[in-house]
Write an enzyme that holds these catalytic residues in place. Sequence first.
Site, PDB file in Angstrom:
ATOM      1  N   HIS A 104      56.400  61.456  18.723  1.00  0.00           N
ATOM      2  CA  HIS A 104      56.097  62.889  18.644  1.00  0.00           C
ATOM      3  C   HIS A 104      55.880  63.487  20.026  1.00  0.00           C
ATOM      4  O   HIS A 104      54.786  63.412  20.594  1.00  0.00           O
ATOM      5  CB  HIS A 104      54.884  63.115  17.743  1.00  0.00           C
ATOM      6  CG  HIS A 104      55.189  62.898  16.303  1.00  0.00           C
ATOM      7  ND1 HIS A 104      55.772  63.856  15.509  1.00  0.00           N
ATOM      8  CD2 HIS A 104      55.043  61.798  15.522  1.00  0.00           C
ATOM      9  CE1 HIS A 104      55.949  63.371  14.286  1.00  0.00           C
ATOM     10  NE2 HIS A 104      55.519  62.122  14.277  1.00  0.00           N
TER      11      HIS A 104
ATOM     12  N   GLU B 281      56.020  66.706  20.551  1.00  0.00           N
ATOM     13  CA  GLU B 281      55.513  68.070  20.376  1.00  0.00           C
ATOM     14  C   GLU B 281      53.993  68.164  20.337  1.00  0.00           C
ATOM     15  O   GLU B 281      53.426  69.252  20.300  1.00  0.00           O
ATOM     16  CB  GLU B 281      56.082  68.665  19.082  1.00  0.00           C
ATOM     17  CG  GLU B 281      55.423  68.190  17.789  1.00  0.00           C
ATOM     18  CD  GLU B 281      55.921  66.867  17.246  1.00  0.00           C
ATOM     19  OE1 GLU B 281      55.810  66.649  16.037  1.00  0.00           O
ATOM     20  OE2 GLU B 281      56.422  66.041  18.048  1.00  0.00           O
TER      21      GLU B 281
ATOM     22  N   CYS C  81      61.131  62.458  15.358  1.00  0.00           N
ATOM     23  CA  CYS C  81      60.671  61.676  14.215  1.00  0.00           C
ATOM     24  C   CYS C  81      61.695  61.772  13.076  1.00  0.00           C
ATOM     25  O   CYS C  81      62.795  61.249  13.204  1.00  0.00           O
ATOM     26  CB  CYS C  81      59.270  62.096  13.788  1.00  0.00           C
ATOM     27  SG  CYS C  81      58.420  60.824  12.801  1.00  0.00           S
TER      28      CYS C  81
END
Length: 230
Positions: free
Chosen positions: A171, A173, A87
Site C-alpha cells: 500500500h 497510498e 494491492c
Amino acid sequence: MRPVLVLTHAAYEGPGLIGPALDAPLRVRTVVDATQPALPALDDVSGVVVMGGAMDADDDLHHPGLPAERALLADAVAADVPVLGVCLGAQLLAMALGGTLLRRHGTEIGFGPVDVHADDPVLGALGPRPTVLHWHSDAVSLPPGATLLASTPATPVQAFRQGSALGLQFHLELEPAMLALWLATPEMAADLSDDELDALRADGERHLPTLVPAARAAVAAFADQVRRRG
C-alpha cells in the site's frame, strides 16, 4: 490536462496520498459491482490508478465489474497509458497482462520490508529496501514479459513493471489518517486481535514519517509520466 481515472472498490480504500501527490484532476469511479460499467475512453484520461479492495481479483460472479476493469487495464498498457495498480489493483493488472491470481498464497498484514530487484523510476523513490504496509492474502504470478521489481519471502511478486504500468502489492497510498480509518473499519480489522491492532498503530507511528514522504516522491514520478501524456 486530461483527468486521471481512479478506480476504487471500497469507500475506505480511496487513493489516500496518491490523489494530492498526482497534482492532476481526478475522475474517481467505483464500478466493481456494475453489470455494465460506465468507464471513460482511454483517449479521455491521462492515466489510470486502481486501488485495493477485499474481493478476489477473479471473483467475477459476485463482482461483475471486474472483467471490464481488467479489459481497461490491458487496453491501457497496449496504448502506453500510465497505470498504477495498488494491492487488488496490482492483482487485476497482473491478470490483465496474462498473470495468474494465487488465492490465499500467504497472509501479510503489517509493516515490513520488500527486497528491490530492479531499478524503476517510480518504485526507486522508496529506496533500496523500503518498509511498507502489507495487507493481503492473495498473490499473483509475474505476467509474461514483465519485470520483477520487488518481492518478500511470502509474496514473490510484490512489484512489477510492464511498459507503462506499475503494479504494487503493498500500500503506497497510506497516510496516518487512512491507517486510523482502516483500524476502525470492521471489514479491515475484524480478524485482528487487540495486540495486532496495537502493533499496527505503533508501527505506523514509527514508519509512516519516513514512508509518507518517500511515497509522495514515488507518486510524483508517476505524475511526471501522466503529465507527459497530458
